[in-house]
Design a protein around this motif. Structure first.
Motif, PDB file in Angstrom:
ATOM      1  N   CYS A  75      44.057  29.141  47.287  1.00  0.00           N
ATOM      2  CA  CYS A  75      44.367  29.752  48.650  1.00  0.00           C
ATOM      3  C   CYS A  75      44.451  31.331  48.412  1.00  0.00           C
ATOM      4  CB  CYS A  75      45.489  29.213  49.184  1.00  0.00           C
ATOM      5  SG  CYS A  75      47.174  30.261  48.456  1.00  0.00           S
ATOM      6  N   GLY A  76      44.607  31.785  47.424  1.00  0.00           N
ATOM      7  CA  GLY A  76      44.307  33.488  47.281  1.00  0.00           C
ATOM      8  C   GLY A  76      45.453  34.146  47.863  1.00  0.00           C
ATOM      9  N   LEU A  77      46.493  33.467  48.232  1.00  0.00           N
ATOM     10  CA  LEU A  77      47.895  34.174  48.899  1.00  0.00           C
ATOM     11  C   LEU A  77      48.184  35.211  47.653  1.00  0.00           C
ATOM     12  CD1 LEU A  77      50.075  31.950  50.878  1.00  0.00           C
ATOM     13  CD2 LEU A  77      48.920  34.311  51.465  1.00  0.00           C
ATOM     14  N   ALA A  80      47.206  38.738  47.693  1.00  0.00           N
ATOM     15  CA  ALA A  80      47.809  39.536  48.709  1.00  0.00           C
ATOM     16  C   ALA A  80      49.038  40.191  48.229  1.00  0.00           C
ATOM     17  CB  ALA A  80      48.113  38.701  50.168  1.00  0.00           C
ATOM     18  N   TYR A  81      49.487  39.932  47.234  1.00  0.00           N
ATOM     19  CA  TYR A  81      50.815  40.532  47.196  1.00  0.00           C
ATOM     20  C   TYR A  81      50.902  40.923  45.516  1.00  0.00           C
ATOM     21  CZ  TYR A  81      52.599  38.943  51.357  1.00  0.00           C
ATOM     22  OH  TYR A  81      52.726  38.587  52.735  1.00  0.00           O
ATOM     23  N   LEU A  85      46.660  44.894  41.524  1.00  0.00           N
ATOM     24  CA  LEU A  85      45.504  45.571  42.106  1.00  0.00           C
ATOM     25  C   LEU A  85      45.251  46.918  42.609  1.00  0.00           C
ATOM     26  CD1 LEU A  85      44.547  42.222  44.329  1.00  0.00           C
ATOM     27  CD2 LEU A  85      43.306  43.108  42.347  1.00  0.00           C
ATOM     28  N   SER A  89      41.215  48.591  37.594  1.00  0.00           N
ATOM     29  CA  SER A  89      40.040  48.589  38.404  1.00  0.00           C
ATOM     30  C   SER A  89      39.552  47.208  38.677  1.00  0.00           C
ATOM     31  CB  SER A  89      39.048  49.605  37.542  1.00  0.00           C
ATOM     32  OG  SER A  89      38.552  48.560  36.819  1.00  0.00           O
ATOM     33  N   ARG A  90      38.994  47.093  39.763  1.00  0.00           N
ATOM     34  CA  ARG A  90      38.489  45.775  40.053  1.00  0.00           C
ATOM     35  C   ARG A  90      37.181  45.350  39.038  1.00  0.00           C
ATOM     36  NH1 ARG A  90      41.239  45.744  41.289  1.00  0.00           N
ATOM     37  NH2 ARG A  90      42.015  46.814  43.176  1.00  0.00           N
ATOM     38  N   THR A  91      36.673  46.302  38.358  1.00  0.00           N
ATOM     39  CA  THR A  91      35.584  45.612  37.400  1.00  0.00           C
ATOM     40  C   THR A  91      36.480  44.989  36.220  1.00  0.00           C
ATOM     41  OG1 THR A  91      35.634  48.208  36.544  1.00  0.00           O
ATOM     42  CG2 THR A  91      33.816  47.219  38.021  1.00  0.00           C
ATOM     43  N   ASP A  94      40.515  41.084  38.850  1.00  0.00           N
ATOM     44  CA  ASP A  94      40.262  40.724  40.454  1.00  0.00           C
ATOM     45  C   ASP A  94      41.527  40.127  41.112  1.00  0.00           C
ATOM     46  OD1 ASP A  94      37.764  41.819  41.270  1.00  0.00           O
ATOM     47  OD2 ASP A  94      36.773  39.916  40.960  1.00  0.00           O
TER      48      ASP A  94
ATOM     49  N   LEU B  29      48.053  30.751  55.691  1.00  0.00           N
ATOM     50  CA  LEU B  29      46.473  30.311  55.399  1.00  0.00           C
ATOM     51  C   LEU B  29      45.876  30.063  56.561  1.00  0.00           C
ATOM     52  CD1 LEU B  29      47.257  27.976  52.403  1.00  0.00           C
ATOM     53  CD2 LEU B  29      46.765  30.437  52.357  1.00  0.00           C
ATOM     54  N   GLU B 179      33.059  49.250  43.698  1.00  0.00           N
ATOM     55  CA  GLU B 179      34.308  48.527  43.481  1.00  0.00           C
ATOM     56  C   GLU B 179      34.634  47.755  45.017  1.00  0.00           C
ATOM     57  OE1 GLU B 179      37.965  49.572  41.668  1.00  0.00           O
ATOM     58  OE2 GLU B 179      36.808  49.368  39.889  1.00  0.00           O
ATOM     59  N   LEU B 182      33.955  44.092  45.105  1.00  0.00           N
ATOM     60  CA  LEU B 182      34.764  42.936  44.278  1.00  0.00           C
ATOM     61  C   LEU B 182      36.009  42.883  45.047  1.00  0.00           C
ATOM     62  CD1 LEU B 182      33.681  44.660  40.857  1.00  0.00           C
ATOM     63  CD2 LEU B 182      32.730  42.456  41.753  1.00  0.00           C
ATOM     64  N   TYR B 186      42.145  41.096  51.691  1.00  0.00           N
ATOM     65  CA  TYR B 186      43.286  41.928  51.903  1.00  0.00           C
ATOM     66  C   TYR B 186      43.450  43.349  51.380  1.00  0.00           C
ATOM     67  CZ  TYR B 186      45.005  36.931  51.692  1.00  0.00           C
ATOM     68  OH  TYR B 186      45.232  35.572  51.960  1.00  0.00           O
ATOM     69  N   GLU B 187      42.639  43.542  50.203  1.00  0.00           N
ATOM     70  CA  GLU B 187      42.584  44.954  49.895  1.00  0.00           C
ATOM     71  C   GLU B 187      41.748  45.648  51.115  1.00  0.00           C
ATOM     72  OE1 GLU B 187      42.044  46.500  45.742  1.00  0.00           O
ATOM     73  OE2 GLU B 187      41.179  44.542  45.697  1.00  0.00           O
ATOM     74  N   ARG B 224      45.907  44.869  57.373  1.00  0.00           N
ATOM     75  CA  ARG B 224      46.964  44.131  56.642  1.00  0.00           C
ATOM     76  C   ARG B 224      48.301  43.740  57.279  1.00  0.00           C
ATOM     77  NH1 ARG B 224      50.114  41.775  53.921  1.00  0.00           N
ATOM     78  NH2 ARG B 224      50.337  41.536  51.706  1.00  0.00           N
ATOM     79  N   ALA B 249      40.669  30.730  54.942  1.00  0.00           N
ATOM     80  CA  ALA B 249      41.458  31.277  54.058  1.00  0.00           C
ATOM     81  C   ALA B 249      40.771  31.798  52.860  1.00  0.00           C
ATOM     82  CB  ALA B 249      42.212  29.950  53.067  1.00  0.00           C
ATOM     83  N   SER B 250      41.052  33.079  52.354  1.00  0.00           N
ATOM     84  CA  SER B 250      42.125  33.675  52.607  1.00  0.00           C
ATOM     85  C   SER B 250      42.054  34.441  53.906  1.00  0.00           C
ATOM     86  CB  SER B 250      42.474  34.683  51.351  1.00  0.00           C
ATOM     87  OG  SER B 250      42.107  34.298  50.112  1.00  0.00           O
TER      88      SER B 250
END
Lengths: 169, 419
Positions: A75-77, A80-81, A85, A89-91, A94, B29, B179, B182, B186-187, B224, B249-250
């Motif tokens: 779900c990816g929740l 969010a927290y 992150l 770095s995102r590279t 993730d 969600l 970046e 990627l 949320y970000e 957000r 979702a997300s």
């Protein structure tokens, strides 16, 4: 009920097969062991064969953690927290959802996740774990990944060592 | 949603309330809008039929689907609007008051979804009231949102509705770092909250907007925390209406809704305990929290959700993990039914497996194995109730709010009566 598509084995062929297996068990293997210079047990040789590929043994505890990781519903929740992150770095990394859905899937790939796992702190994941609808234990998974990554790297270094020899002239 | 609304309603009635939850549920969600009731008689693709009052549609669902919670609670359906208004009042910046008729709100898949209530930044994107010429914003580095799909889908839906609509795609280069490609939704939403970000976003869009555009549809990442930034963007663009489309979702709007509920609970002075709850002896009324503390509330609202929330579990068989309540699929017991018998052959079919839950009486009390109420102090709300599929029936959050409101009220009445 026998499957008609599989040809039935005649009694002579079956006898020959059984005799061959008996020869392997009673003569070939004991003789091989008698003259072998390899002192490792069969289990150890089995493990050593897979070590260069990054496949390391799993304990009951490891299997339990992987079962917990399988509860992830993508779900990816948690992302969010995920406090990590903000600092990684995102590279390199993730998000926390990668722990159950990607990193924990295959130990051979763990050395490639090393920069992310090293930068990741357990406290980054506390809130992510708390909001997870299916209660995937992200921090336990992170600890497991660290442990397995160390094991894989150690095993790979050990198995790579004999090959680092001066080439035969 | 159901648990929070039940807690808020019980508190408003004067009861002392504790909300215990394992984690976030499916509300976080959700699309961010509240689907109350679509017209069940509308043929597929007939969007005009969906422009009905959610209350009327709920009555039609109650008439045609006898196991749906709206049918079980048909005598109380005249309070549906009251329940929705109660939720909107507790989420003042996050939910508009209940709509007079369903709005057809655009989704990221290029479809529209009937919703009876929505976030202020979403409600204006109603297909029936959008101006004739609109633009959909594509973020150049965000591969998870396809503005072309949304634009073409809206044009097709508009033609089904019998109206003309021209949807252009505007590509924004506001997010342009490698970046950014990627980053998750949320970000990106948090980046838009940075000081000056919305100004820069507006400047970038202003140079690219085609002539004559009457409204701008944005990806669901407009901030957000708190309410959406769409209104701020609209101000920066000289009053051009800016609306956010629904999310899958997300979901940033879903998280906003969940956090809005958390704030509402805090404002109401309701303590939230985040832990697992167990009940070693169902029927005793004694519950053990994750900390080991035992509590014996005078009334309990079970709003544990379905498969996502963990209120219903299926591991080889269906079961309700807290009190081992009997579960139903339609009017028959579900626990030991073969899963294949509860699934339809195609995705859009009626999957009874996703409607499995506890059966309630008209006072929202879950039924026990004998057919009578399991415990007079126990009430149920939300998707733990059988008879509807919260994800596919388009009645998900509507039922959650309605049953949460009534269950909270019933639990509070019981407690206050005992005093």
């Amino acid at each position: 009920m026998a499957d008609a598509s599989i040809p039935r084995m005649g009694p002579i062929r079956r006898l020959k097969g059984d005799l061959y297996l008996a020869y392997r068990a009673l003569i070939a293997h004991p003789l091989k062991r008698l003259f072998s210079t390899d002192v490792r047990s069969g289990k150890q040789r089995f493990l050593d064969n897979y070590a260069p590929e990054g496949l390391v043994p799993m304990s009951a505890e490891d299997r339990r953690i992987l079962q917990d990781a399988a509860r992830c519903i993508h779900c990816g929740l948690c992302d969010a927290y995920d406090l990590a992150l903000a600092v990684i770095s995102r590279t390199t990394y993730d998000g926390a959802s990668l722990l159950p859905i990607a990193y924990s899937r295959a130990t051979p790939d763990l050395p490639r996740a090393r920069p992310a796992l090293i930068a990741l702190r357990e406290e980054h994941l506390a809130r992510s774990e708390a909001v997870c609808p299916t209660r995937v234990p992200l921090r336990s998974i992170a600890r497991y990944l660290h442990r397995k990554m160390d094991e894989v790297i150690r095993q790979q270094q050990r198995s790579a060592a004999p090959s680092i020899k001066a080439p035969v002239a | 949603m159901a648990g929070s609304i039940a807690a808020l309603r019980a508190k408003a009635k004067g009861a002392q309330v504790i909300l215990s939850r394992r984690a976030f549920g499916a509300t976080a969600l959700s699309s961010g809008a509240v689907d109350v009731a679509p017209d069940p008689a509308a043929p597929p693709g007939d969007l005009k039929s969906q422009l009905v009052s959610p209350e009327l549609a709920a009555r039609e669902i109650a008439r045609t689907r006898p196991n749906h919670p709206y049918a079980v609670l048909v005598d109380k359906l005249d309070r549906l609007k009251e329940a929705l208004s109660f939720a909107a009042a507790h989420l003042p910046d996050l939910l508009c008051p209940p709509l007079v008729r369903n709005a057809l709100l655009p989704t990221p898949l290029g479809t529209v979804k009937p919703a009876g209530m929505a976030q202020p930044a979403q409600a204006g994107a109603d297909l029936a009231s959008l101006p004739q010429s609109i633009a959909v914003v594509q973020l150049s580095v965000n591969p998870s949102f396809d503005a072309q799909l949304v634009a073409r889908g809206l044009e097709r839906s508009a033609s089904l509705l019998g109206r003309k609509l021209s949807a252009a795609v505007v590509e924004s280069h506001f997010f342009r770092n490698i970046e950014d490609a990627l980053r998750g939704c949320y970000e990106l939403a948090e980046l838009l909250e940075q000081p000056g970000a919305i100004d820069e976003f507006a400047r970038d869009l202003r140079t690219r907007l085609p002539e004559g555009v009457g409204a701008l549809l944005l990806p669901p990442i407009m901030g957000r925390h708190g309410s959406s930034l769409a209104a701020e963007l609209s101000n920066r663009l000289g009053g051009l209406p800016c609306w956010e489309i629904l999310s899958d979702a997300s979901s940033v709007p879903g998280i906003r809704l969940q956090e809005g509920l958390n704030s509402a609970l805090t404002r109401a002075g309701i303590p939230v305990i985040e832990s697992d709850v167990t009940c070693s002896k169902p029927g005793s009324g004694v519950f053990t929290l994750g900390s080991g503390e035992s509590i014996e509330p005078r009334a309990v609202v079970l709003a544990t959700g379905k498969f996502i929330g963990g209120g219903i579990v299926r591991t080889q068989r269906f079961f309700e993990p807290l009190l081992d309540l009997p579960l139903f699929a339609g009017s028959t017991r579900a626990e030991d039914q073969y899963i294949g018998d509860l699934l339809a052959e195609n995705v859009q079919g009626k999957h009874q497996a996703f409607r499995v839950g506890v059966r309630i009486d008209s006072s929202l009390r879950p039924l026990g194995a004998s057919g009578g109420p399991f415990d007079p102090r126990l009430f149920a709300a939300g998707s733990v109730i059988s008879g509807y599929d919260p994800a596919a029936d388009k009645t998900g959050l509507g039922v959650a709010i309605f049953t949460g409101y009534l269950a909270g009220e019933a639990a509070a009445s019981l407690v206050l009566l005992a005093r």
